[in-house]
Design a protein around this motif. Structure first.
Motif, mmCIF file in Angstrom:
data_model
loop_
_atom_site.group_PDB
_atom_site.id
_atom_site.type_symbol
_atom_site.label_atom_id
_atom_site.label_comp_id
_atom_site.label_asym_id
_atom_site.label_seq_id
_atom_site.Cartn_x
_atom_site.Cartn_y
_atom_site.Cartn_z
ATOM 1 N N GLU A 1 11.914 1.911 -5.462
ATOM 2 C CA GLU A 1 12.188 0.478 -5.640
ATOM 3 C C GLU A 1 11.666 -0.286 -4.433
ATOM 4 O OE1 GLU A 1 16.402 0.400 -5.638
ATOM 5 O OE2 GLU A 1 16.570 0.977 -7.742
ATOM 6 N N THR A 2 11.715 -1.609 -4.533
ATOM 7 C CA THR A 2 11.441 -2.398 -3.336
ATOM 8 C C THR A 2 12.711 -3.154 -2.966
ATOM 9 O OG1 THR A 2 10.684 -4.265 -4.620
ATOM 10 C CG2 THR A 2 8.993 -2.753 -3.837
ATOM 11 N N VAL A 3 12.787 -3.549 -1.722
ATOM 12 C CA VAL A 3 13.951 -4.303 -1.266
ATOM 13 C C VAL A 3 13.437 -5.438 -0.400
ATOM 14 C CG1 VAL A 3 14.247 -2.711 0.672
ATOM 15 C CG2 VAL A 3 16.174 -4.087 -0.050
ATOM 16 N N ASN A 4 14.199 -6.527 -0.355
ATOM 17 C CA ASN A 4 13.662 -7.708 0.312
ATOM 18 C C ASN A 4 13.543 -7.623 1.814
ATOM 19 O OD1 ASN A 4 12.822 -9.293 -1.724
ATOM 20 N ND2 ASN A 4 14.882 -10.041 -2.153
ATOM 21 N N CYS A 5 14.550 -7.154 2.484
ATOM 22 C CA CYS A 5 14.419 -7.004 3.928
ATOM 23 C C CYS A 5 15.486 -6.053 4.416
ATOM 24 C CB CYS A 5 14.556 -8.351 4.645
ATOM 25 S SG CYS A 5 14.199 -8.195 6.409
ATOM 26 N N ASN B 1 0.837 -1.204 0.000
ATOM 27 C CA ASN B 1 0.000 0.000 0.000
ATOM 28 C C ASN B 1 0.867 1.248 0.000
ATOM 29 O OD1 ASN B 1 -2.175 -1.660 0.144
ATOM 30 N ND2 ASN B 1 -2.409 -1.468 2.373
ATOM 31 N N LEU B 2 1.970 1.180 0.766
ATOM 32 C CA LEU B 2 2.892 2.304 0.793
ATOM 33 C C LEU B 2 3.483 2.532 -0.587
ATOM 34 C CD1 LEU B 2 5.046 1.763 3.996
ATOM 35 C CD2 LEU B 2 3.089 3.262 3.695
ATOM 36 N N TYR B 3 3.812 1.410 -1.214
ATOM 37 C CA TYR B 3 4.416 1.490 -2.537
ATOM 38 C C TYR B 3 3.486 2.201 -3.504
ATOM 39 C CZ TYR B 3 6.657 -0.114 -6.853
ATOM 40 O OH TYR B 3 7.259 -0.173 -8.091
ATOM 41 N N PRO C 1 0.738 5.648 4.964
ATOM 42 C CA PRO C 1 0.768 6.451 3.738
ATOM 43 C C PRO C 1 0.876 7.949 4.052
ATOM 44 C CG PRO C 1 -0.849 4.719 3.532
ATOM 45 C CD PRO C 1 -0.328 4.650 4.948
ATOM 46 N N GLU C 2 0.239 8.384 5.120
ATOM 47 C CA GLU C 2 0.283 9.810 5.455
ATOM 48 C C GLU C 2 1.704 10.231 5.800
ATOM 49 O OE1 GLU C 2 -1.932 7.635 6.996
ATOM 50 O OE2 GLU C 2 -3.456 8.159 5.487
ATOM 51 N N ARG C 3 2.386 9.371 6.594
ATOM 52 C CA ARG C 3 3.732 9.740 6.997
ATOM 53 C C ARG C 3 4.678 9.787 5.800
ATOM 54 N NH1 ARG C 3 7.761 7.100 10.651
ATOM 55 N NH2 ARG C 3 9.239 8.806 10.478
ATOM 56 N N VAL C 4 4.505 8.815 4.940
ATOM 57 C CA VAL C 4 5.323 8.770 3.733
ATOM 58 C C VAL C 4 5.146 10.066 2.952
ATOM 59 C CG1 VAL C 4 5.476 7.673 1.474
ATOM 60 C CG2 VAL C 4 5.388 6.266 3.529
ATOM 61 N N ASP C 5 3.893 10.472 2.862
ATOM 62 C CA ASP C 5 3.561 11.697 2.164
ATOM 63 C C ASP C 5 4.343 12.886 2.733
ATOM 64 O OD1 ASP C 5 1.044 12.096 0.258
ATOM 65 O OD2 ASP C 5 1.491 13.974 1.341
ATOM 66 N N SER C 6 4.359 12.985 4.049
ATOM 67 C CA SER C 6 5.006 14.150 4.637
ATOM 68 C C SER C 6 6.529 14.057 4.528
ATOM 69 C CB SER C 6 4.561 14.344 6.091
ATOM 70 O OG SER C 6 5.223 13.433 6.917
ATOM 71 N N ILE C 7 7.058 12.828 4.541
ATOM 72 C CA ILE C 7 8.523 12.678 4.367
ATOM 73 C C ILE C 7 8.938 13.202 2.985
ATOM 74 C CG2 ILE C 7 10.392 10.992 4.104
ATOM 75 C CD1 ILE C 7 8.864 9.276 6.259
#
Lengths: 168, 634, 675
Positions: A118-122, A92-94, A144-150
């Motif tokens: 990108e995505t990363v495995n761990c 969802n973040l992605y 998602p909100e925090r990601v937005d503000s970052i």
């Protein structure tokens, strides 16, 4: 001059690693941190100086996922999709980030080359899932909100830099 | 520089002397998890506030003794990252949790100056509702047996002296000065140490094989390429106690007669890379690495190699290829690395946790080591617990502990998807990550060790434990891991490269409603072929999640296949969407958002979904502001 | 005495002798395990998983990577193994391009054969991969990644045997492909066209490029005289395609078949090989006398020639300037034959039948092209000729042998043994010994240069002089030898190199073989041919003598030079990889430092650094654009720097500085003038 400096740096990297084919991976890592990707002509140069075939250098560069032959953005965002993060909705973040950065289908970088997603495995930050890393900084317990503000913070910072450079 | 046992003792005494005159010590957790939560700001705030309040803040323990100093130090991961940043205060041994920079001033005033407890940031036992003063009162820690991790979260990982003060490097010095290589192998063999990286191969035997192979040059490699999604035990050790890994490598080198080694670390663990590098640098300076280590006649050089993003490099032969600068593709065994490894020389590869155990085994003696765990799997095992449990994090248990103990005691029991307690929610545990298998309710009391797990079609792997509640679709779980291995397959051997891709596709067919009964037969046949025929461990174990879910949750697969029905309702494509007329306000938002026009309806009138057209993308559910759109079993 | 060791394979006791792995041992039990990735000439790779066997107590293991141990009980056909093999073939077929009826690999495709052998009647898996583009850029080979099973045989033979590494694996997992560097086309990289990759490829992913259609077109054109030349190695291998034993000579049948197909004239490349012997031997005697460019390297193998051109510029002058027999013949045909027939050279179509794919590249080299006309118009491989014979419906085995046309159809044994590694040396020795001593010798065989090793050496005393020879096949062996010559460890006067293992008999244009014993039979066949012929020394070929006296004049003379010799060039390994540092403004000029192998080794990196430092300290960075290029192709005179339009060889900082100052002043003047 920037390219010159970088190329000299490549020469230096190759020398520091004794021009040894065994040091190919550390060499590529160092070169990538200089260019943010692995340019084709630099790889040819590396192959020549290590005495190995360009095809095998290309083979190594394309095998490891941390190497890229496409230029990447200034900020590389890697969303962790390890088990813990996946369970806690990393995808969802992605998606939220793709929307936020208005990435076109099939594209991983913004047109201005500011961001690459990108995505990363761990990331090993499972206790704080879901997590992501932007360049070297890890962020955990994301929404998602925090990601937005970052992202907004980065954009603000960039805008300010832009302004500063132009002002000076 | 030649460092002797006496020199080692001197480092220890000096350090302890400097420590004893301190008034207090504050340990701020600087593991990846706590740093992400801002522990470095907390650290800085401590130094500032302590200075401001007129106390003597000490950030580095020097030779000059700091009378009444308050030593602010960092530690590695303490395992319970979700309640971080963690701050420990000594000598009172108080553990504060979720410490924000704003709390620091309060801690300094309340605890440091007035000597009182600051209750609001103590951990509260969810069962008894009582605040817990320190680790020994917190159920998460109380049920663990921290052996390898004992010093993680206590010592400053970047200070060699402190590791020495805790008895470090004595085992390595003894191995170099007082024992023959064969004796070292035998001791490790007699203790019954088994490789923690996956298969559980006896470490002593592995070393002895390499010792017996004659060669002018031998290598030891530490495998720190921990790549299982959801496992971070090795990261914890490398970040929290890097010197134990270095010491383990010195002993391994001595045991097989190697004079050069590598630590192969995942580049995705920048902090671990940094600390391992620092540890090696310091060990060189102090004379534990380099020429004539510990004043013996042995030389040992140690390098760090950062991975470049390939899970398969955790496989021994692939790791060797990677160190040699090639594509990380495994090669057939035999020849085994102990016969022909790095640059064709005998090579021993041990995992981080195994190596970190070695100095302790030599120091503690066989009896103490063997007193932990089971007869065939002595010692402890670290696990990374994630998923639907109250407490996630890094834990350490003796071999032979049961799942019940881990899930219900240490991890605090089951939770629902949104983190609320769900007492009867247990469904399964995926152990060993993408190479492991699942364990069910029937296995809750199974003693976990290498052999018992093998019998039930799982493996301890590197120790990832993903706990899943009742609402988890096991087919989707299998698919998640299959996608992982499929993406991480190196592509060399046909069975793994093509097989994992086809298995993933078959699982997609099942999840998305295209499967027929034949699909299950094909999936099973293929999974067995991949398991038996693949070239390396990655391929051989890749089908485990599929095979074990098929074994224990076949009915779930059958429901997907025969009835096109996902019992947990998690598989969207097998879900039917409908609109609850009572809740729909007729806002037309879903009508406009539906990309294929499957929703019909006038403004103000309840809408309807055309089932023939609906692609079950779920967009309408997300956009509906009135929760009027429902999805469920069809 | 050591004890006898044995294993049991499907209840049969098999003695362990020299076998390094179970697969060889199973073969000894007359059981052919399926495999794609095992070749006795290459390293063990273990990727195809087809050779799995069951060992009691150990379970399933791949036979190719398992060393036999005393008492092993091996089963090769259990239910589990059979199931697994089928699944593997199904998995491969699912993503395989399935245009089998039109695939040129035809019946030699091992995947197809295996599917049939294992009775795979249905593929239960879906196609997952997307189509990848076909690479037909190379004159010699066609690469179809959609047919690749990723066994890596090509990658290993290219790097392990040939030391070239033009292709390698790239990407990972399901995205893995075998491609040239950076995904470039094959003709843009260092491929030497030897085609050994195609020889070992189990499927049609790498194949010799076919010129069959063009040849048919020429045959059907009434205005063209189609002239065929048949290389020595073809005659001992073509029969294999029609069920004959390897090594059986079919020279007469080939002549008959070519006539039946519609070739107008049929000649023998062995004739021009005789010519080569004479020219090359005299060149050698000359060089020895002048002590120039010794060792002399043979130049008949176009793969070897390209190898030297791109990796060893300092040895280019050591190559014999003689054209290969194929190209000598082409030149003669276009000039003399056209004249004799009274037609223009454009109406003579020269078609060679070669055991080789690199010959296709050679024929297209610009040196052998004049005004758009090639000396050799088309090159067919042995395989292609076989396919044409099949297509024409000719019953090859039953053909009445016919003879080649004169004069170029007459040869001596010396011209025939060119097909074997060591043959060129031996043929030259047959000439040189008589030439130097001036005495006729009764015997003609020099068996010391014969053999199957990749590297052989011999010392011979001729008259009062000792000559040391090296005979090499496989370019990896050649590379070793060149390095040893460079370092001064060894000295040779004459070095024969053939790129393919065993020489031309093992060429990639020959019928596909994987067992070296087939090649050995062909080698034997060639020497038998020699023995059967009336003459064995090139100097005894009356038609060659006649050609010199009536047309060519002196050996190595002007006419001979024009028709029979050529020149070489140093070349880049990879095209278009220059690095430009974008500094300098529009009015500036460029300084380009070569970073090709030759120059690099001669210190171009330090030179670049010095030049940059000089430019910076003299404030020239705005008017000079500095770059690194990857070859100016004069590597033997490196380091090479291009300043403006001027190429400076053996460049030093002083030389560069002088040129830059000169350029800077003239640029400055121009700027001033323009202002």
């Amino acid at each position: 001059m920037e390219t010159l400096r970088k190329f000299e740096k490549v020469c230096e990297i190759v020398d520091q690693n004794d021009r040894s084919a065994a040091r190919l991976i550390p060499i590529l890592q160092a070169v990538q941190s200089e260019y943010r990707y692995l340019p084709e002509e630099i790889l040819t140069y590396i192959a020549t100086s290590l005495g190995i075939s360009p095809a095998s250098v290309f083979g190594v560069a394309t095998f490891y996922s941390l190497f890229t032959m496409k230029p990447k953005g200034k900020y590389i965002i890697r969303i962790c999709d390890g088990t813990a993060c996946h369970v806690k909705g990393s995808m969802n973040l992605y998606e939220a980030l793709r929307n936020k950065l208005t990435l076109k289908e099939g594209a991983d970088s913004t047109p201005d080359m500011l961001f690459t997603l990108e995505t990363v495995n761990c990331l090993g930050a499972c206790g704080l899932a879901p997590a992501m890393v932007i360049n070297d900084e890890v962020f955990g317990q994301l929404t998602p909100e925090r990601v937005d503000s970052i992202i907004d913070d980065i954009l603000d910072k960039e805008e300010k830099n832009e302004f500063d450079t132009h002002g000076a | 520089m030649n460092l002797t046992l006496m020199g080692l003792n001197k480092i220890k005494e000096d350090y302890l002397a400097a420590q004893t005159v301190l008034a207090r010590r504050i340990i701020v957790c600087a593991g990846t998890g706590c740093i992400v939560n801002g522990s470095m700001k907390v650290y800085e705030e401590f130094v500032r506030c302590i200075k401001d309040s007129g106390l003597n803040a000490v950030v580095e323990l020097k030779k000059e003794k700091e009378e009444d100093g308050v030593f602010v130090s960092k530690s590695g991961c303490q395992g319970f990252c979700q309640i971080g940043p963690l701050v420990t205060i000594l000598p009172e041994n108080i553990l504060y949790t979720k410490v924000r920079p704003d709390d620091v001033q309060d801690i300094v005033e309340t605890t440091l100056i007035r000597g009182e407890l600051l209750n609001r940031i103590l951990y509260v036992d969810p069962d008894t509702k009582k605040p817990c003063k320190n680790q020994s009162e917190i159920p998460f820690y109380r049920k663990q047996q921290r052996f390898v991790l004992a010093n993680c979260g206590v010592i400053d990982p970047e200070d060699l002296r402190e590791y020495v003060a805790h008895g470090g490097y004595v085992s390595a010095a003894k191995a170099c000065l007082e024992m023959t290589p064969l004796e070292v192998c035998k001791r490790i063999g007699d203790a019954g140490v088994r490789g923690r990286g996956g298969g559980g191969f006896p470490t002593g035997k592995k070393w002895e094989m390499a010792l017996q192979t004659e060669s002018d040059k031998k290598y030891v490699i530490c495998n720190g390429d921990e790549g299982d999604p959801g496992a971070f035990m090795d990261m914890g050790v490398m970040e929290g106690n890097p010197h134990s890994v270095v010491e383990g490598l010195i002993i391994a080198a001595r045991a097989i007669g190697a004079d050069e080694g590598y630590v192969y670390v995942r580049a995705e663990y920048p902090l671990a890379v940094k600390r391992i590098r620092k540890a090696i640098q310091d060990a060189y300076k102090a004379g534990m690495l380099g020429r004539q280590i510990f004043g013996s006649s042995y030389n040992f050089d140690l390098h760090v190699m950062e991975g470049a993003g390939a899970f398969v490099c955790g496989e021994e032969t692939a790791m060797i290829a990677s160190i040699e600068g090639r594509r990380g593709m495994p090669s057939p065994k035999p020849p085994f690395p102990s016969q022909r490894g790095l640059w064709g020389k005998p090579t021993v590869i041990n995992n981080v946790e195994t190596l970190s155990n070695i100095p302790l085994v030599l120091a503690a003696g066989l009896d103490q080591y063997r007193s932990l765990g089971t007869h065939k799997s002595p010692g402890t095992k670290t696990f990374a617990v994630t998923g639907h449990v109250a407490n996630t994090g890094l834990i350490e248990m003796p071999f032979g502990s049961t799942l019940r103990e881990i899930v219900f005691h240490v991890a605090g029991g089951m939770t629902s998807d949104d983190g609320k307690p769900m007492n009867d929610g247990f469904k399964a545990v995926q152990i060993g990550g993408p190479s492991g298998g699942c364990l069910t309710r029937d296995h809750l009391d199974l003693p976990l060790d290498f052999d018992s797990l093998k019998q039930v079609g799982a493996m301890i792997g590197s120790g990832g434990l993903v706990v899943m509640n009742k609402n988890t679709c096991m087919v989707s779980v299998a698919r998640f891991f299959m996608r992982f291995t499929q993406e991480e397959s190196c592509g060399k051997c046909v069975l793994c490269r093509e097989g994992t891709k086809q298995m993933l596709s078959l699982l997609d067919d099942i999840i998305e409603g295209r499967a027929t009964e034949e699909t299950l037969t094909i999936l099973e046949d293929l999974a067995i072929a991949v398991q038996k025929g693949s070239l390396c461990g990655l391929g051989k174990t890749a089908p485990n999640p599929v095979l074990s879910t098929l074994r224990y949750f076949r009915d779930e697969y059958e429901a997907h296949v025969k009835h096109k029905y996902c019992p947990t309702g998690k598989c969207k494509k097998l879900t039917k969407f409908w609109i609850d007329e009572n809740l729909c306000r007729g806002c037309t938002l879903c009508v406009t958002k539906c990309a294929i026009g499957a929703i019909i309806g006038e403004k103000g009138q309840p809408h309807k979904i055309n089932q023939m057209l609906c692609r079950k993308c779920g967009t309408c559910i997300e956009v509906c502001k009135f929760q009027a759109i429902k999805g469920g079993k069809s | 005495m050591s004890e006898e060791r044995y294993v049991t394979i499907d209840n049969k006791t098999i003695l362990i002798e020299e076998e390094g792995n179970l697969l060889e041992l199973v073969r000894k039990a007359n059981i052919e395990l399926p495999t794609f990735c095992y070749h006795s000439e290459l390293s063990v790779y273990g990727s195809c998983r087809l050779c799995m066997v069951e060992i009691e107590g150990l379970g399933l293991v791949p036979a190719c990577s398992t060393p036999p141990a005393m008492g092993m009980k091996v089963r090769t056909n259990t239910e589990e193994i059979r199931k697994m093999r089928k699944i593997i073939v199904e998995l491969l077929l699912a993503n395989h391009n399935q245009d089998c009826p039109t695939c040129q690999k035809g019946s030699t495709c091992q995947l197809q054969a295996l599917a049939r052998r294992l009775g795979v009647s249905k593929v239960r898996f879906k196609k997952q991969n997307r189509e990848l583009p076909l690479d037909d850029s190379s004159p010699s080979l066609v690469r179809d990644p959609n047919k690749c099973v990723l066994c890596g045989d090509c990658v290993r033979i290219c790097s392990e045997v040939q030391s070239v590494g033009a292709i390698d694996f790239a990407y990972r997992g399901a995205h893995t492909v075998v491609i040239p560097s950076f995904g470039k086309e094959l003709d843009k990289v260092e491929c030497i066209n030897c085609g050994q990759c195609a020889r070992v490829c189990p499927t049609g992913a790498l194949m010799p490029k076919s010129e069959i259609e063009e040849v048919w077109k020429a045959i059907y054109d009434p205005n063209k005289v189609v002239v065929g030349q048949v290389a020595p190695a073809v005659r001992v291998a073509l029969g294999e395609m029609f069920g004959l034993e390897p090594g059986v000579t079919t020279t007469g049948q080939i002549a008959a078949a070519l006539k039946a197909i519609g070739f107008d004239k049929i000649f023998d490349t062995s004739f021009s090989a005789d010519l080569t012997v004479i020219e090359e031997s005299n060149e050698f005697i000359n060089r020895i006398q002048k002590n120039e460019n010794i060792p002399q390297f043979t130049s008949c193998c176009p793969a070897w020639v390209k190898f030297v051109e791109q990796y060893y510029p300092e040895f280019v002058n050591h190559l014999s300037t003689c054209r290969s027999p194929q190209q000598m013949f082409g030149a003669l045909a276009k000039e003399i034959l056209a004249n004799d027939l009274g037609i223009g050279p454009e109406d003579v179509v020269v078609v060679s039948i070669m055991p080789c794919t690199a010959k296709k590249f050679e024929a297209k080299r610009p040196e052998f092209n004049h005004n758009g006309m090639r000396d050799v118009d088309n090159v067919l491989t042995t395989q292609e000729l076989g396919r044409m014979i099949e297509e024409a419906g000719i019953n090859f085995r039953e053909l009445e042998p016919e003879s080649f046309h004169l004069p170029f159809g007459f040869k001596t044994g010396a011209g025939v043994i060119f097909g074997n590694s060591g043959g060129v040396s031996e043929a030259a020795l047959r000439y040189i010994t008589e030439k130097i001593t001036g005495e006729k010798r009764d015997s003609y065989e020099f068996t010391t240069v014969r053999g199957d090793n990749g590297m052989r050496e011999a010392t011979l005393t001729v008259g009062s002089k000792d000559f040391s020879l090296a005979v090499v096949n496989g370019l990896g062996n050649a590379r070793n030898l060149l390095e040893r010559i460079k370092s001064g460890d060894v000295h040779y006067d004459f070095v024969e190199v053939m790129a393919c293992p065993g020489g031309c008999v093992g060429g990639a244009g020959q019928p596909v073989y994987s067992n070296p014993s087939i090649r050995h039979k062909r080698t034997k066949g060639i020497y038998e041919n020699d023995r059967m012929l009336e003459l064995h020394k090139s100097q005894d070929n009356p038609y060659v003598t006649e050609l010199y006296s009536s047309y060519l004049g002196d050996i190595g003379g002007e006419k001979a030079h024009h028709l029979l010799h050529t020149s070489y060039k140093t070349r880049k390994r990879i095209s278009d990889e220059d690095m430009t540092f974008s500094s300098g403004d529009d009015q500036g000029f460029e300084v380009n430092v070569c970073f090709g192998t030759g120059c690099f080794l001669k210190g171009s990196q330090k030179l670049l650094r010095d030049i940059l430092e000089y430019i910076r300290s003299n404030g020239l960075h705005s008017s000079v654009k500095v770059g690194a290029s990857f070859c100016f192709e004069t590597c033997d005179r490196g380091p090479v720097v291009k300043i403006g339009d001027k190429i400076i060889e053996h460049c030093t900082l002083d030389k560069a500085r002088e040129a830059i100052e000169g350029m800077a002043t003239s640029t400055l003047k121009e700027v001033q003038r323009n202002a």
